[in-house]
Design an enzyme around this catalytic site. Structure first.
Site, PDB file in Angstrom:
ATOM      1  N   GLU A 191      27.933  36.945  55.634  1.00 41.57           N
ATOM      2  CA  GLU A 191      26.990  36.939  56.744  1.00 41.57           C
ATOM      3  C   GLU A 191      27.021  35.560  57.381  1.00 41.57           C
ATOM      4  O   GLU A 191      27.582  34.614  56.810  1.00 41.57           O
ATOM      5  CB  GLU A 191      25.567  37.276  56.262  1.00 41.57           C
ATOM      6  N   GLU A 266      13.157  37.021  48.653  1.00 44.09           N
ATOM      7  CA  GLU A 266      13.598  35.751  49.214  1.00 44.09           C
ATOM      8  C   GLU A 266      13.920  35.889  50.698  1.00 44.09           C
ATOM      9  O   GLU A 266      14.497  36.887  51.128  1.00 44.09           O
ATOM     10  CB  GLU A 266      14.826  35.245  48.461  1.00 44.09           C
ATOM     11  N   GLU A 279      17.277  38.579  49.858  1.00 43.66           N
ATOM     12  CA  GLU A 279      17.491  39.452  48.710  1.00 43.66           C
ATOM     13  C   GLU A 279      16.190  39.604  47.951  1.00 43.66           C
ATOM     14  O   GLU A 279      15.227  38.853  48.166  1.00 43.66           O
ATOM     15  CB  GLU A 279      18.561  38.874  47.771  1.00 43.66           C
ATOM     16  N   ASN A 281      15.032  39.627  43.989  1.00 43.44           N
ATOM     17  CA  ASN A 281      15.410  39.425  42.595  1.00 43.44           C
ATOM     18  C   ASN A 281      14.484  40.250  41.717  1.00 43.44           C
ATOM     19  O   ASN A 281      13.276  40.013  41.672  1.00 43.44           O
ATOM     20  CB  ASN A 281      15.317  37.954  42.209  1.00 43.44           C
ATOM     21  N   ARG A 283      13.548  40.437  38.717  1.00 39.42           N
ATOM     22  CA  ARG A 283      13.376  39.775  37.425  1.00 39.42           C
ATOM     23  C   ARG A 283      12.426  38.605  37.607  1.00 39.42           C
ATOM     24  O   ARG A 283      11.979  38.302  38.720  1.00 39.42           O
ATOM     25  CB  ARG A 283      14.726  39.249  36.930  1.00 39.42           C
TER      26      ARG A 283
END
Length: 662
Positions: A191, A266, A279, A281, A283
Site C-alpha cells: 500500500e 490500529e 490492522e 491485532n 491479541r
C-alpha cells in the site's frame, strides 16, 4: 473456572501472565525450547514442558506440541501471549478441540482479522476508512514510496518501505521470507506509505454478552524498523472529534466480527489529520501496560475473566493521568539496530523493585489494580523476561524489558521515565538505553510532535557521541582506580615514584594515575580523587563531587554508572598481538546468526560496489544486510546459505579498488 493455565509463549509476556495467575490462585505451566531451558519464564512457572529444538518453527510455532504439553501438564486453559501463534486461528481451534479454555477471541474473529488483506475488506464494509491496497506488479513512480507488509503477524516483521521501483521485487522477497520465518505465513501485500504519519491505536475489550469497551488511545509513532520503541496513553494532541472517530471505528470493527477478549485496532493518522485503518491485532499488545496504568486495570485478569464467561461492567473506569512505555532492547542503534546477544549481568531500575538474584522468579512490578490511597503519586513499573545470569540468545526478539512510567501529566511521566532509564543499571550486552533517554528528552518528543519518521530524521544526532567527552573520561578513570583497588598495587621500587604513573585504557580513553601514601592522584590536574573502593569511586571536578559505581563481570568490558550517564567500556590489554587484527576489507559477522542468502551472482572474484548488499544474516527474527565497505573485488567468500556463524566470524573479504593504485 480456570485452575491451571499454560502460556504458549516465552520471555516477558509469559512472566507477565504468570504474575496475574499467581495473584488469582491459578497454577502456571511454561513451555520452553532448548535455547530457553534456563530462562526466567521457565523458573517462574509451577511446571514446564520442553519443546525440542531452538528455532521458532520447531518450538513456539508448533501448535500440536503445545496442545500436547498442556494436556500432559494438566492445564485446563491456554493463553497465547503475543507473537508466535497468538493470531493463529487453527491453533485456537486446536486448543478448543482438545477441551481446553482458549484465552483469546473466537477462531472465526481471528480468521477475519489475522490477515490484514481480509481485515481491510471487512472493515471497509463497516464504513471504516482505509488505504487502498496496491498491486506490486503494476505500481509506478507515482505510487512511491510503497509499504510492503506481511499479511499475518505484527511487530514490524515482514515490513519494508520501498522508495525505488527497481527495489520492489527484492523487498517483496525479503519481506515474505521474514514473515514466513516469524509467523509461518509468507503472504505480503503493498500500500502507499504515508510520510510523517502518526501510529495511533485503540485498545478494546469485549465479553461474550455484547459489551465492548474502548479503552482510550495509544500513540506508538516512535518506531524503528516499523517496530514500536516508545508508546504512550493517551495519544497526545488528538482533537476530540478525531479521538471519537477512532474509538467508534474500533468498536465497529470489534462488533463486525463478534469479537471477544482483548484486542487492538490500529490507525495511521496523516499529517492533515485523516485516519486510516491499518490492522486489528487479535491479541494482547506488547504496549498494554500503558493502558493498564491509565485505567487502573489488569488486562490479563480481564482476559481470564472473559474467557471464564464473566460479564464486563457496562462501562470501563475513567482514564486518569498519562503513561509511557520504553522498550529496552539488546541492540546497537548506532550500528543499524544490530542485535547484541550475550549474558545479562544486572538489570536494575531504581524505584521499581526490578532486581533479582540469579535463579529467582520474576520481580518486575505489575499493573496497578487500583489507585486508592495512592493519589497522584507518580509510579514506575518494569516488565521483563530476564534476570541476572540469563542470556540474550539469537533465536528470538531482543527485548530485554519494558519500563513504564505513570504521572498525572504527560510532562511528569516523560521526565520520570527518562530519569528512571538514566539511573538504571543495565550490565551485559549493548542496549538502546541511551537512545531512549535522548529520545524522551528531544524537543519534538517533549512537545508531543513525533511521527513514524522520527528516527529517520534524528537517529544520527541521537546516537552521536557527546561533544563533551569528559563524562566518559572520568568514567574511564574511575574504572582504572576501582581496578587498582580490587587487584592491589605493588609498592616499592620504581612503581612508587611519582614520575612513573600507571596507565590504562578504557574505551577510547587512556588514563594515568599515581598511587601515593595518601591514596591515589590523577595525572589530570583538574580531577581530584576523593575516595576509591573496589566498586565505587568518588571524583571531584571543578569543586563538584561525582560518584561512579564500577562493576566488572569477568569479560572484556567494565560497566560504570555515573551521575549523568552510564558507560560500557572495553578494557584494553596493555599489549596487543598484531596478528589478531583482521585483514583490511574483512566483513565480520556483527552478531551470531544464520546466513539466509548470498546476493545473486556473487562469488569470489566478483566486482562489487560500496554499499552493495552481499550477505543476508538472520538473527533474533530479523534480517540484517552485510554490505560491501568499498568498491572493489570480492577476494574471498566464506559464508554459505544455511550456515551458522558466531559474532566476529569472517564472512567475506573485499579488496578496495583504490588500493591497487597505490
Amino acid at each position: 473456572m480456570i485452575s491451571n493455565l499454560l502460556v504458549a509463549n516465552r520471555g516477558e509476556i509469559a512472566c507477565r501472565v504468570f504474575r496475574t495467575c499467581r495473584e488469582r490462585g491459578i497454577g502456571t505451566v511454561a513451555v520452553f525450547s532448548d535455547a530457553d531451558a534456563g530462562a526466567l519464564h521457565v523458573r517462574d512457572a509451577d511446571t514446564a514442558v520442553r519443546l525440542p529444538g531452538a528455532a521458532p518453527a520447531d518450538t513456539y510455532l508448533r501448535g500440536d506440541l503445545i496442545v500436547k504439553a498442556a494436556l500432559a501438564a494438566g492445564a485446563d486453559a491456554v493463553h497465547p501471549g503475543y507473537g508466535f501463534l497468538s493470531e493463529n486461528a487453527e491453533f485456537a481451534r486446536a486448543v478448543l478441540d482438545a477441551g481446553l479454555i482458549w484465552v483469546g477471541p473466537p477462531p472465526q474473529a481471528i480468521e477475519a482479522m489475522a490477515s490484514k488483506t481480509r481485515a481491510k475488506a471487512l472493515v471497509a464494509a463497516a464504513g471504516v476508512p482505509l488505504l487502498a491496497p496496491l498491486d506490486p506488479a503494476s505500481v509506478t513512480e507515482a505510487d512511491l514510496p510503497l509499504l510492503v507488509k506481511a499479511a499475518a503477524g505484527g511487530g514490524g516483521r515482514g515490513m519494508r518501505v520501498v522508495r525505488q521501483l527497481r527495489d520492489v521485487a527484492d523487498e517483496l522477497r525479503a519481506a515474505s521470507a521474514e514473515a514466513l520465518s516469524a509467523f509461518g505465513d509468507g503472504e505480503v501485500f503493498a500500500e502507499r506509505y504515508v510520510e510523517r504519519g502518526r501510529h495511533v491505536e485503540v485498545q478494546i475489550l469485549a465479553d461474550a454478552h455484547g459489551t465492548v469497551w474502548a479503552l482510550g488511545t495509544r500513540d506508538c509513532s516512535l518506531q524503528r524498523r516499523h517496530q514500536k520503541v516508545i508508546e504512550e496513553s493517551p495519544a497526545p494532541d488528538l482533537p476530540a472529534e478525531l479521538r471519537a472517530t477512532l474509538t467508534d471505528a474500533a468498536v465497529a470493527a470489534a462488533r463486525a466480527v463478534e469479537y471477544r477478549g482483548a484486542g487492538t485496532v490500529e490507525f495511521l493518522i496523516s499529517p492533515t489529520g485523516h485516519a486510516y485503518f491499518l490492522e486489528m491485532n487479535t491479541r494482547l499488545q506488547v504496549e498494554h501496560p500503558v493502558t493498564e496504568e491509565v485505567f487502573g486495570l489488569d488486562l490479563v485478569a480481564l482476559q481470564l475473566a472473559v474467557a471464564e464467561g464473566e460479564r464486563l461492567p457496562p462501562n470501563p473506569p475513567p482514564a486518569h493521568g498519562h503513561a509511557l512505555e520504553a522498550r529496552l532492547y539488546a541492540e546497537d542503534p548506532a550500528r543499524g539496530w544490530a542485535p547484541q546477544p550475550g549474558p545479562v549481568h544486572e538489570l536494575t531500575v531504581p524505584g521499581t523493585g526490578c532486581a533479582a538474584p540469579a535463579g529467582a522468579r520474576a520481580t518486575g512490578t505489575g499493573p496497578a489494580p487500583a489507585r486508592a490511597g495512592d493519589g497522584d503519586r507518580p509510579r514506575l513499573r518494569v516488565d521483563t523476561g530476564y534476570g541476572p545470569g540469563d542470556r540474550v540468545g539469537v533465536h528470538y526478539d531482543s527485548l530485554l524489558a519494558k519500563v513504564v512510567a505513570w504521572a498525572p501529566t504527560r510532562a511528569g511521566a516523560v521526565r520520570l521515565l527518562a530519569d528512571a532509564l538514566r539511573r538504571a543499571r543495565v550490565h551485559g550486552p549493548v542496549t538502546n538505553r541511551e537512545l531512549l533517554v535522548r529520545s524522551l528528552r528531544h524537543p519534538d518528543f517533549v512537545a508531543g510532535a513525533v511521527d513514524t519518521g522520527f528516527y529517520e530524521r534524528h537517529l544520527d544526532a541521537l546516537t552521536a557521541p557527546d561533544a563533551d567527552d569528559s563524562g566518559a573520561r572520568h568514567a574511564a578513570l574511575a574504572a582504572a582506580l576501582a581496578d587498582a583497588a580490587r587487584h592491589g598495587h605493588p609498592v616499592g621500587g620504581w612503581r612508587n615514584l611519582p614520575s612513573a604513573p600507571q596507565t590504562k585504557t578504557y574505551g577510547e580513553h587512556e588514563v594515568r594515575y599515581h598511587r601515593t601514601r595518601d591514596g591515589f592522584r590523577a595525572e589530570d590536574g583538574a580531577v581530584r580523587v576523593i575516595a576509591v573502593a573496589p566498586h565505587r569511586v568518588t571524583l571531584e571536578v571543578d569543586g563538584v563531587q561525582r560518584h561512579f559505581d564500577v562493576a566488572e563481570h569477568g569479560g572484556d568490558h567494565v560497566h560504570v554508572d555515573g551521575p549523568t550517564a552510564s558507560y560500557r567500556l572495553l578494557a584494553h590489554p596493555r599489549f596487543t598481538d598484531p596478528r589478531t587484527a583482521p585483514a583490511p576489507g574483512s566483513l565480520l559477522a556483527p552478531m551470531p546468526g544464520t546466513v539466509v542468502r548470498i546476493a545473486d551472482g556473487i562469488r569470489a572474484g566478483s566486482a562489487v560496489t560500496a554499499g552493495q548488499p552481499l550477505i543476508w544474516l538472520e538473527a533474533m527474527k530479523m534480517e540484517h544486510r552485510i554490505t560491501a565497505p568499498a568498491s572493489g573485488t570480492l577476494t574471498a567468500l566464506h559464508a554459505a546459505p544455511g550456515s551458522q556463524v558466531e559474532v566476529g566470524a569472517l564472512l567475506a573479504v573485499v579488496t578496495d579498488v583504490s588500493q591497487g593504485d597505490e
